[in-house]
Design a protein around this motif. Sequence first.
Motif, short mmCIF file in Angstrom:
data_model
loop_
_atom_site.label_atom_id
_atom_site.label_comp_id
_atom_site.label_asym_id
_atom_site.label_seq_id
_atom_site.Cartn_x
_atom_site.Cartn_y
_atom_site.Cartn_z
N ARG A 1 -20.63 5.76 8.46
CA ARG A 1 -22.03 5.33 8.59
C ARG A 1 -22.23 4.41 9.79
NH1 ARG A 1 -24.50 9.07 5.55
NH2 ARG A 1 -23.81 9.03 3.39
N ALA A 2 -21.18 4.25 10.59
CA ALA A 2 -21.25 3.38 11.77
C ALA A 2 -20.44 3.96 12.93
CB ALA A 2 -20.75 1.98 11.41
N ILE A 3 -20.54 5.26 13.13
CA ILE A 3 -19.71 5.94 14.14
C ILE A 3 -19.90 5.35 15.54
CG2 ILE A 3 -19.41 8.16 15.34
CD1 ILE A 3 -19.52 9.47 12.50
N PRO A 4 -21.13 5.11 16.00
CA PRO A 4 -21.25 4.53 17.36
C PRO A 4 -20.54 3.18 17.49
CG PRO A 4 -23.35 5.44 16.66
CD PRO A 4 -22.44 5.45 15.45
N ASP A 5 -20.66 2.32 16.48
CA ASP A 5 -20.03 1.00 16.55
C ASP A 5 -18.53 1.05 16.33
OD1 ASP A 5 -22.51 -0.22 17.00
OD2 ASP A 5 -22.87 -0.51 14.86
N PHE A 6 -18.07 1.96 15.50
CA PHE A 6 -16.65 2.02 15.17
C PHE A 6 -15.85 2.82 16.18
CE2 PHE A 6 -12.83 3.36 12.88
CZ PHE A 6 -12.44 2.18 12.27
N TYR A 7 -16.37 3.98 16.60
CA TYR A 7 -15.61 4.88 17.47
C TYR A 7 -16.05 4.87 18.93
CZ TYR A 7 -13.68 6.92 13.23
OH TYR A 7 -13.03 7.10 12.05
N GLN A 8 -17.32 4.83 19.18
CA GLN A 8 -17.83 5.04 20.54
C GLN A 8 -17.88 3.72 21.32
OE1 GLN A 8 -21.32 7.34 19.15
NE2 GLN A 8 -20.42 9.11 20.20
N GLN A 9 -16.71 3.07 21.35
CA GLN A 9 -16.53 1.80 22.06
C GLN A 9 -15.25 1.89 22.89
OE1 GLN A 9 -18.83 -0.72 21.72
NE2 GLN A 9 -19.95 0.66 20.36
N GLY B 1 -12.74 4.84 23.15
CA GLY B 1 -12.94 5.68 21.97
C GLY B 1 -14.17 6.56 22.06
N ASN B 2 -14.23 7.52 21.16
CA ASN B 2 -15.40 8.39 21.05
C ASN B 2 -15.28 9.18 19.75
OD1 ASN B 2 -17.84 9.68 21.64
ND2 ASN B 2 -17.24 10.14 23.75
N PHE B 3 -16.29 9.93 19.45
CA PHE B 3 -16.30 10.80 18.26
C PHE B 3 -17.01 12.08 18.69
CE2 PHE B 3 -17.34 12.42 14.11
CZ PHE B 3 -16.40 11.87 13.26
N TRP B 4 -16.37 13.22 18.40
CA TRP B 4 -16.91 14.49 18.82
C TRP B 4 -17.17 15.37 17.61
CZ3 TRP B 4 -12.75 11.98 20.81
CH2 TRP B 4 -12.82 11.59 22.16
N VAL B 5 -18.12 16.28 17.78
CA VAL B 5 -18.38 17.28 16.76
C VAL B 5 -18.20 18.65 17.38
CG1 VAL B 5 -19.94 15.83 15.39
CG2 VAL B 5 -20.88 17.32 17.17
N ALA B 6 -17.75 19.58 16.55
CA ALA B 6 -17.69 20.99 16.93
C ALA B 6 -18.92 21.63 16.30
CB ALA B 6 -16.43 21.65 16.40
N GLU B 7 -19.66 22.33 17.13
CA GLU B 7 -20.92 22.92 16.68
C GLU B 7 -20.90 24.42 16.95
OE1 GLU B 7 -25.08 20.84 17.17
OE2 GLU B 7 -24.54 21.89 19.01
N VAL B 8 -21.32 25.19 15.98
CA VAL B 8 -21.46 26.64 16.12
C VAL B 8 -22.87 26.99 15.66
CG1 VAL B 8 -20.67 28.91 15.34
CG2 VAL B 8 -19.01 27.10 15.78
N ALA B 9 -23.63 27.59 16.54
CA ALA B 9 -25.00 28.00 16.23
C ALA B 9 -25.80 26.85 15.62
CB ALA B 9 -24.99 29.21 15.31
N GLY B 10 -25.65 25.65 16.18
CA GLY B 10 -26.42 24.50 15.74
C GLY B 10 -25.90 23.81 14.49
N GLN B 11 -24.79 24.29 13.94
CA GLN B 11 -24.22 23.70 12.72
C GLN B 11 -22.93 22.96 13.06
OE1 GLN B 11 -23.02 26.62 9.81
NE2 GLN B 11 -22.25 25.10 8.39
N VAL B 12 -22.79 21.73 12.56
CA VAL B 12 -21.55 20.97 12.74
C VAL B 12 -20.50 21.57 11.82
CG1 VAL B 12 -20.43 18.72 12.48
CG2 VAL B 12 -22.72 18.86 13.46
N VAL B 13 -19.39 22.03 12.41
CA VAL B 13 -18.32 22.67 11.64
C VAL B 13 -16.99 21.95 11.76
CG1 VAL B 13 -19.44 24.92 11.79
CG2 VAL B 13 -17.69 24.30 13.49
N GLY B 14 -16.94 20.89 12.57
CA GLY B 14 -15.70 20.14 12.74
C GLY B 14 -15.97 18.78 13.36
N THR B 15 -15.01 17.87 13.16
CA THR B 15 -15.14 16.51 13.67
C THR B 15 -13.78 16.00 14.15
OG1 THR B 15 -14.63 15.45 11.53
CG2 THR B 15 -16.95 15.99 11.97
N ILE B 16 -13.82 15.04 15.05
CA ILE B 16 -12.62 14.32 15.47
C ILE B 16 -13.05 13.00 16.10
CG2 ILE B 16 -12.44 15.33 17.79
CD1 ILE B 16 -9.36 15.48 17.31
N GLY B 17 -12.31 11.95 15.79
CA GLY B 17 -12.63 10.64 16.33
C GLY B 17 -11.44 10.00 17.01
N LEU B 18 -11.72 9.17 18.00
CA LEU B 18 -10.70 8.39 18.69
C LEU B 18 -11.14 6.94 18.67
CD1 LEU B 18 -8.03 8.77 20.32
CD2 LEU B 18 -9.44 8.62 22.39
#
Length: 166
Positions: A45-53, A56-73
């Motif tokens: 519930r705090a991805i920008p504050d926790f990961y995107q610093q 770090g970052n957080f990425w999503v895998a998207e297929v046809a507009g649907q999030v189907v995967g995640t990974i964070g650093l």
Amino acid sequence: MSTSPTLHIRPFTVADEEAVVDVILPIQREEFGVAITADDQPDLRAIPDFYQQGCGNFWVAEVAGQVVGTIGLKDIGAGQAALRKMFVAASYRGREHGVAHALLARLLTDARAAGVREIWLGTTDKFLAAHRFYEKQGFSPISADALPDRFPRMAVDSRFYRLALA
């Protein structure tokens, strides 16, 4: 390995929050029987504050507009980072989709560009396919005692890995 032409790996935006939770929780709870909720994982519930610093970052895998995967650093300082929240929806797993490989490739490319020298991760003993995947990608199993002090260990983590970046 072939990937779907509609597969897109991109950084997380706040609009993705519910979709990310909707990918991760069913895998944790229903597939692997880990008794965990979104409230037990405040980072969701705090991805920008926790990961995107920092690096770090957080990425999503998207297929046809649907999030189907995640990974964070998660930047843990001193050129080190923690790989967290790598999940791929069951219907998008496997070489024919290439989602896990694409997510990890993006994370590694961006981590190297940001100057990360080591990536650490923790997982549970239950995620056997994940263990094989990480080992095939060059991650080495390590003991919990070998983790850096700043590593954000989850209570459910029981197996740990390290990858040195060149």
